[in-house]
Enzyme design. Structure first.
Site, PDB file in Angstrom:
ATOM      1  N   GLY A  16       0.836  -1.213   0.000  1.00 46.74           N
ATOM      2  CA  GLY A  16       0.000   0.000   0.000  1.00 46.74           C
ATOM      3  C   GLY A  16       0.862   1.250   0.000  1.00 46.74           C
ATOM      4  O   GLY A  16       1.917   1.272   0.631  1.00 46.74           O
ATOM      5  N   ARG A  77       1.082  -4.845  -5.850  1.00 42.63           N
ATOM      6  CA  ARG A  77       1.206  -6.130  -5.161  1.00 42.63           C
ATOM      7  C   ARG A  77       1.487  -7.155  -6.265  1.00 42.63           C
ATOM      8  O   ARG A  77       0.868  -7.108  -7.320  1.00 42.63           O
ATOM      9  CB  ARG A  77      -0.077  -6.448  -4.405  1.00 42.63           C
ATOM     10  CG  ARG A  77      -0.430  -5.299  -3.423  1.00 42.63           C
ATOM     11  CD  ARG A  77      -1.536  -5.670  -2.467  1.00 42.63           C
ATOM     12  NE  ARG A  77      -2.131  -4.467  -1.886  1.00 42.63           N
ATOM     13  CZ  ARG A  77      -1.748  -3.918  -0.724  1.00 42.63           C
ATOM     14  NH1 ARG A  77      -0.765  -4.441  -0.023  1.00 42.63           N
ATOM     15  NH2 ARG A  77      -2.346  -2.849  -0.261  1.00 42.63           N
ATOM     16  N   ASP A 108       4.793  -5.147   6.148  1.00 39.42           N
ATOM     17  CA  ASP A 108       5.361  -6.449   6.544  1.00 39.42           C
ATOM     18  C   ASP A 108       5.302  -7.489   5.420  1.00 39.42           C
ATOM     19  O   ASP A 108       6.179  -8.341   5.325  1.00 39.42           O
ATOM     20  CB  ASP A 108       4.732  -6.956   7.841  1.00 39.42           C
ATOM     21  CG  ASP A 108       3.243  -7.198   7.718  1.00 39.42           C
ATOM     22  OD1 ASP A 108       2.617  -6.620   6.804  1.00 39.42           O
ATOM     23  OD2 ASP A 108       2.703  -7.954   8.538  1.00 39.42           O
ATOM     24  N   THR A 131       4.188   2.406   5.777  1.00 40.71           N
ATOM     25  CA  THR A 131       2.789   1.979   5.862  1.00 40.71           C
ATOM     26  C   THR A 131       2.026   2.931   6.778  1.00 40.71           C
ATOM     27  O   THR A 131       2.527   3.309   7.826  1.00 40.71           O
ATOM     28  CB  THR A 131       2.665   0.520   6.379  1.00 40.71           C
ATOM     29  OG1 THR A 131       1.307   0.282   6.756  1.00 40.71           O
ATOM     30  CG2 THR A 131       3.534   0.236   7.587  1.00 40.71           C
ATOM     31  N   ASP A 133      -0.415   2.165   8.493  1.00 43.32           N
ATOM     32  CA  ASP A 133      -1.042   1.425   9.601  1.00 43.32           C
ATOM     33  C   ASP A 133      -0.222   1.419  10.896  1.00 43.32           C
ATOM     34  O   ASP A 133      -0.759   1.086  11.949  1.00 43.32           O
ATOM     35  CB  ASP A 133      -1.302  -0.027   9.194  1.00 43.32           C
ATOM     36  CG  ASP A 133      -2.415  -0.122   8.170  1.00 43.32           C
ATOM     37  OD1 ASP A 133      -3.216   0.825   8.084  1.00 43.32           O
ATOM     38  OD2 ASP A 133      -2.475  -1.141   7.452  1.00 43.32           O
ATOM     39  N   ASP A 135       1.835  -0.761  11.980  1.00 43.11           N
ATOM     40  CA  ASP A 135       1.647  -2.072  12.614  1.00 43.11           C
ATOM     41  C   ASP A 135       2.928  -2.897  12.607  1.00 43.11           C
ATOM     42  O   ASP A 135       2.889  -4.118  12.585  1.00 43.11           O
ATOM     43  CB  ASP A 135       0.524  -2.842  11.898  1.00 43.11           C
ATOM     44  CG  ASP A 135       0.786  -3.006  10.417  1.00 43.11           C
ATOM     45  OD1 ASP A 135       1.676  -2.310   9.884  1.00 43.11           O
ATOM     46  OD2 ASP A 135       0.105  -3.825   9.779  1.00 43.11           O
ATOM     47  N   ARG A 177      -7.009  -2.390   8.636  1.00 43.28           N
ATOM     48  CA  ARG A 177      -7.650  -3.712   8.540  1.00 43.28           C
ATOM     49  C   ARG A 177      -7.258  -4.598   9.710  1.00 43.28           C
ATOM     50  O   ARG A 177      -8.071  -5.318  10.260  1.00 43.28           O
ATOM     51  CB  ARG A 177      -7.230  -4.405   7.234  1.00 43.28           C
ATOM     52  CG  ARG A 177      -8.157  -4.116   6.069  1.00 43.28           C
ATOM     53  CD  ARG A 177      -7.817  -5.026   4.912  1.00 43.28           C
ATOM     54  NE  ARG A 177      -6.381  -5.128   4.732  1.00 43.28           N
ATOM     55  CZ  ARG A 177      -5.714  -4.689   3.676  1.00 43.28           C
ATOM     56  NH1 ARG A 177      -6.348  -4.147   2.688  1.00 43.28           N
ATOM     57  NH2 ARG A 177      -4.397  -4.804   3.589  1.00 43.28           N
TER      58      ARG A 177
HETATM   59  P1  ATP Z   1       0.626  -2.793   3.475  1.00 39.25           P
HETATM   60  O1  ATP Z   1       1.016  -2.859   4.941  1.00 39.25           O
HETATM   61  O2  ATP Z   1       0.379  -1.440   3.020  1.00 39.25           O
HETATM   62  O3  ATP Z   1      -0.449  -3.785   3.108  1.00 39.25           O
HETATM   63  P2  ATP Z   1       2.552  -4.712   2.574  1.00 39.25           P
HETATM   64  O4  ATP Z   1       3.974  -4.577   2.197  1.00 39.25           O
HETATM   65  O5  ATP Z   1       2.266  -5.501   3.816  1.00 39.25           O
HETATM   66  O6  ATP Z   1       1.942  -3.245   2.660  1.00 39.25           O
HETATM   67  P3  ATP Z   1       1.487  -6.818   0.889  1.00 39.25           P
HETATM   68  O7  ATP Z   1       0.511  -6.763  -0.218  1.00 39.25           O
HETATM   69  O8  ATP Z   1       1.211  -7.704   2.032  1.00 39.25           O
HETATM   70  O9  ATP Z   1       1.729  -5.310   1.348  1.00 39.25           O
HETATM   71  O10 ATP Z   1       2.900  -7.257   0.267  1.00 39.25           O
HETATM   72  C1  ATP Z   1       3.464  -6.597  -0.851  1.00 39.25           C
HETATM   73  C2  ATP Z   1       4.084  -7.599  -1.788  1.00 39.25           C
HETATM   74  O11 ATP Z   1       5.141  -8.302  -1.112  1.00 39.25           O
HETATM   75  C3  ATP Z   1       3.153  -8.683  -2.274  1.00 39.25           C
HETATM   76  O12 ATP Z   1       2.344  -8.276  -3.355  1.00 39.25           O
HETATM   77  C4  ATP Z   1       4.134  -9.763  -2.693  1.00 39.25           C
HETATM   78  O13 ATP Z   1       4.668  -9.488  -3.968  1.00 39.25           O
HETATM   79  C5  ATP Z   1       5.233  -9.612  -1.642  1.00 39.25           C
HETATM   80  N1  ATP Z   1       5.011 -10.603  -0.577  1.00 39.25           N
HETATM   81  C6  ATP Z   1       4.155 -10.538   0.459  1.00 39.25           C
HETATM   82  N2  ATP Z   1       4.189 -11.655   1.209  1.00 39.25           N
HETATM   83  C7  ATP Z   1       5.100 -12.472   0.625  1.00 39.25           C
HETATM   84  C8  ATP Z   1       5.590 -13.782   0.900  1.00 39.25           C
HETATM   85  N3  ATP Z   1       5.155 -14.497   1.942  1.00 39.25           N
HETATM   86  N4  ATP Z   1       6.523 -14.306   0.067  1.00 39.25           N
HETATM   87  C9  ATP Z   1       6.983 -13.605  -0.991  1.00 39.25           C
HETATM   88  N5  ATP Z   1       6.554 -12.373  -1.313  1.00 39.25           N
HETATM   89  C10 ATP Z   1       5.633 -11.798  -0.526  1.00 39.25           C
END
Ligand code: ATP
Length: 328
Positions: A16, A77, A108, A131, A133, A135, A177
């Site tokens: 995000g 993503r 994360d 982020t 959030d 978190d 969320r």
């Molecule tokens: P936000 O906190 O804003 O949601 P985020 O970094 O947690 O941000 P995610 O959509 O969970 O957002 O993760 C971003 C990208 O990281 C995913 O689209 C994917 O490409 C990669 N990713 C997430 N989890 C994994 C995993 N377990 N293994 C490999 N790649 C991952």
């Protein structure tokens, strides 16, 4: 065996978007250039690594962005990056350019991807918590949170004016969320009467009791701030329960939505993004690899990526007590 020197760094924003990501990108690029490194921007998070959408960055390419929301590198993503085959394609694209260090600005999920990638391939990764959030354990701040919460506060203050004019109960939904920090901070800062967050089980009877008790005292203006991940499902769900139980209450719902992601980053977000971006390049140069850069007690703090993806930040009991005591 001596570690290879990092000479070419790629930077990407993932997951995000959050205000302040641009300030972090600028800091990474300019710190790398200062040290004589070649700098690259990877477009659209891990998708750009797989699609080979990687561009050289110079000092001018990050000019005039520190004050801008969103991210000039775009974010996305990537389902492909979740798979080993996708990560291998991404690695080959970095390797052919000689990129031997990565800075990932995201949440994360992005760090989980970075951790896998750095375990599988010889490219060190540094994570920056980007982020809204807040978190993520290992940092008092995440890039974007301060701006998002200030946006929510500004909006809720305005809602209180109109609530007051009509003696209405407003149920305001903010983002979060899995984490209630935006709701908690914006709710306390706006004097909300009730704050509902995912971390605590919503006690609907206590909410109804507090609202009906206020109704009896003719305190008709009430603000309930709800995180979107609250256990009943958010503001609309809470409103329909309250309508059934308190048919006389004049209730409105307002869902703040994506305005919380946008806008010019606050001074705090620009500062922490600049400090973390600078520190990320320092880490890659001095061999502190595969960590998330955070700030704890105004000091830079480095959490190993594998720990950063497991540890969850916990809302302290103090905050929850403050809500109870002040919202009378
Ligand atoms: P936000 O906190 O804003 O949601 P985020 O970094 O947690 O941000 P995610 O959509 O969970 O957002 O993760 C971003 C990208 O990281 C995913 O689209 C994917 O490409 C990669 N990713 C997430 N989890 C994994 C995993 N377990 N293994 C490999 N790649 C991952």
């Amino acid at each position: 065996m001596a570690e290879k020197k990092v000479t070419k760094i790629g930077v990407l924003t993932s997951g995000g978007d959050a205000p302040g990501m641009n300030a972090a990108v600028r800091a990474v690029v300019r710190t790398g250039l200062y040290h004589g490194l070649d700098m690259f921007g990877v477009m659209r998070g891990y998708s750009g690594m797989i699609d080979d959408d990687i561009v050289p960055m110079d000092s001018r390419s990050v000019a005039n962005i520190i004050q801008r929301g969103g991210t000039i590198l775009k974010t996305a993503r990537s389902a492909e990056f979740m798979e080993p085959a996708g990560r291998k394609i991404a690695y080959d694209n970095l390797k052919k350019r000689g990129i031997n260090g990565l800075v990932i600005i995201g949440g994360d999920g992005s760090f989980k991807g970075a951790q896998k990638f750095s375990n599988e391939f010889d490219i060190p990764c540094i994570g920056l918590p980007g982020t809204i959030d807040k978190d993520i354990a290992g940092s008092d701040f995440t890039i974007g949170f301060d701006t998002a919460v200030n946006t929510a506060v500004e909006a809720i203050d305005k809602i209180r004016d109109t609530a007051d004019a009509h003696d209405r109960l407003f149920i305001v939904e903010v983002m979060g969320r899995d984490a209630g920090y935006i709701a908690l901070h914006s709710g306390i800062a706006t004097g909300a009467e009730n704050i509902l967050i995912p971390e605590t089980k919503t006690d609907i009877e206590a909410l109804i009791h507090s609202l009906s008790e206020k109704e009896k005292r003719k305190k008709l203006v009430n603000l309930v701030v709800v995180a979107e991940g609250e256990k009943f499902g958010g503001a609309n769900e809470i409103a329909s329960i309250v309508r059934q139980r308190l048919p006389k209450a004049d209730i409105r719902v307002c869902i703040l939505g994506h305005i919380q992601r946008g806008g010019s980053p606050s001074c705090l977000d620009r500062l922490i993004a600049s400090r973390m971006g600078y520190a990320a390049v320092d880490c890659l140069i001095n061999g502190t690899h595969n960590v998330m850069v955070g700030i704890l007690n105004n000091t830079l703090h480095y959490t190993p990526l594998d720990h950063a993806v497991k540890a969850k930040d916990k809302i302290s009991d103090d905050w929850l007590r403050i809500v109870k005591i002040l919202a009378s």
